[in-house]
Design a protein around this motif. Structure first.
Motif, PDB file in Angstrom:
ATOM      1  N   LYS A 293     -56.308  39.279 -18.814  1.00 22.52           N
ATOM      2  CA  LYS A 293     -57.301  38.250 -19.092  1.00 22.52           C
ATOM      3  C   LYS A 293     -57.879  38.502 -20.470  1.00 22.52           C
ATOM      4  O   LYS A 293     -58.318  39.601 -20.773  1.00 22.52           O
ATOM      5  CB  LYS A 293     -58.414  38.296 -18.037  1.00 22.52           C
ATOM      6  N   ALA A 294     -57.809  37.480 -21.322  1.00 21.88           N
ATOM      7  CA  ALA A 294     -58.432  37.519 -22.645  1.00 21.88           C
ATOM      8  C   ALA A 294     -59.444  36.388 -22.708  1.00 21.88           C
ATOM      9  O   ALA A 294     -59.307  35.380 -22.016  1.00 21.88           O
ATOM     10  CB  ALA A 294     -57.384  37.354 -23.735  1.00 21.88           C
ATOM     11  N   GLU A 295     -60.464  36.553 -23.530  1.00 23.12           N
ATOM     12  CA  GLU A 295     -61.520  35.549 -23.612  1.00 23.12           C
ATOM     13  C   GLU A 295     -61.169  34.461 -24.633  1.00 23.12           C
ATOM     14  O   GLU A 295     -61.590  34.496 -25.777  1.00 23.12           O
ATOM     15  CB  GLU A 295     -62.853  36.210 -23.959  1.00 23.12           C
TER      16      GLU A 295
ATOM     17  N   ALA B  91     -57.944  42.156 -24.405  1.00 20.80           N
ATOM     18  CA  ALA B  91     -57.601  41.734 -23.045  1.00 20.80           C
ATOM     19  C   ALA B  91     -57.803  42.899 -22.088  1.00 20.80           C
ATOM     20  O   ALA B  91     -57.847  44.056 -22.504  1.00 20.80           O
ATOM     21  CB  ALA B  91     -56.148  41.254 -22.999  1.00 20.80           C
ATOM     22  N   ARG B  92     -57.908  42.553 -20.821  1.00 21.90           N
ATOM     23  CA  ARG B  92     -58.028  43.582 -19.780  1.00 21.90           C
ATOM     24  C   ARG B  92     -57.062  43.255 -18.652  1.00 21.90           C
ATOM     25  O   ARG B  92     -56.670  42.104 -18.465  1.00 21.90           O
ATOM     26  CB  ARG B  92     -59.461  43.687 -19.278  1.00 21.90           C
TER      27      ARG B  92
ATOM     28  N   ILE C 276     -55.927  46.978 -24.933  1.00 18.55           N
ATOM     29  CA  ILE C 276     -54.909  45.929 -24.875  1.00 18.55           C
ATOM     30  C   ILE C 276     -55.392  44.763 -25.732  1.00 18.55           C
ATOM     31  O   ILE C 276     -56.542  44.336 -25.615  1.00 18.55           O
ATOM     32  CB  ILE C 276     -54.681  45.454 -23.429  1.00 18.55           C
ATOM     33  N   VAL C 277     -54.493  44.267 -26.573  1.00 19.44           N
ATOM     34  CA  VAL C 277     -54.797  43.120 -27.422  1.00 19.44           C
ATOM     35  C   VAL C 277     -53.632  42.145 -27.306  1.00 19.44           C
ATOM     36  O   VAL C 277     -52.471  42.555 -27.337  1.00 19.44           O
ATOM     37  CB  VAL C 277     -54.961  43.546 -28.898  1.00 19.44           C
ATOM     38  N   ILE C 278     -53.958  40.868 -27.155  1.00 17.96           N
ATOM     39  CA  ILE C 278     -52.891  39.868 -27.219  1.00 17.96           C
ATOM     40  C   ILE C 278     -52.982  39.160 -28.569  1.00 17.96           C
ATOM     41  O   ILE C 278     -54.070  38.957 -29.108  1.00 17.96           O
ATOM     42  CB  ILE C 278     -52.937  38.858 -26.048  1.00 17.96           C
ATOM     43  N   VAL C 279     -51.816  38.834 -29.092  1.00 18.37           N
ATOM     44  CA  VAL C 279     -51.728  38.122 -30.363  1.00 18.37           C
ATOM     45  C   VAL C 279     -51.056  36.784 -30.065  1.00 18.37           C
ATOM     46  O   VAL C 279     -49.905  36.751 -29.619  1.00 18.37           O
ATOM     47  CB  VAL C 279     -50.906  38.924 -31.399  1.00 18.37           C
TER      48      VAL C 279
END
Length: 174
Positions: free
Chosen positions: A123-125, A108-109, A96-99
């Motif tokens: 949750k993304a860092e 993300a997880r 999963i990746v958020i842009v």
């Protein structure tokens, strides 16, 4: 009384009572676009302003597993990289990746998810992002103006906005 005059009368009543979304809609129905725009400008944000203010908190959610890949939309709901999206977007996906609005990509997880309602918390860092404030859905009423902002079905497209009107608040599905 003709329909347009009735719609104008209803619009004026809604405006007096502070239900500006309904007033705007009835002015539009009466063919009084200038009055609808006046209500929109003086008592709320224009759709363009809503888009401008909201877009920095909206993200594209890219997903992948060995057999499939796809994407959906989400939004930052809390500082620290927390994103709300739909469960069906991330279900069964291994990557999963958020842009974000600037085009930056962040792995993300899934933190939590539920099928009913169809929601997932990711949750993304990252920590430097705008958060979308969630309203109180118990205050919605039929006739209220709503917008949906997100990413269309085709990947790597710019965000779009659709608008509509709340038609009912007491429907349930099974």
């Amino acid at each position: 009384m003709d329909v347009r005059r009735l719609a104008r009368t209803l619009a004026a009543g809604f405006e007096t009572k502070g239900n500006f979304s309904a007033a705007e809609n009835y002015f539009e129905a009466a063919g009084a676009s200038a009055e609808a725009e006046r209500v929109r400008q003086s008592n709320g944000l224009s759709d363009a302003e809503i888009f401008k203010r909201t877009m920095p908190a909206v993200v594209e959610v890219g997903v992948k597993n060995p057999k499939n890949e796809g994407h959906g939309s989400g939004f930052f709901v809390h500082s620290g990289g927390y994103v709300i999206t739909n469960n069906h977007v991330v279900e069964g996906m291994t990557q999963i990746v958020i842009v974000d609005a600037s085009g930056q990509r962040y792995p993300a997880r899934v933190i939590a998810r539920t099928q009913a309602p169809d929601l997932a918390l990711l949750k993304a860092e990252l920590t430097s992002h705008k958060v979308l404030r969630i309203g109180d859905s118990s205050k919605m009423q039929p006739g209220d103006h709503v917008v949906a902002i997100g990413f269309p079905i085709l990947e790597n497209q710019s965000a779009i906005m659709n608008q509509g009107v709340i038609s009912s608040v007491d429907r349930t599905s099974s």
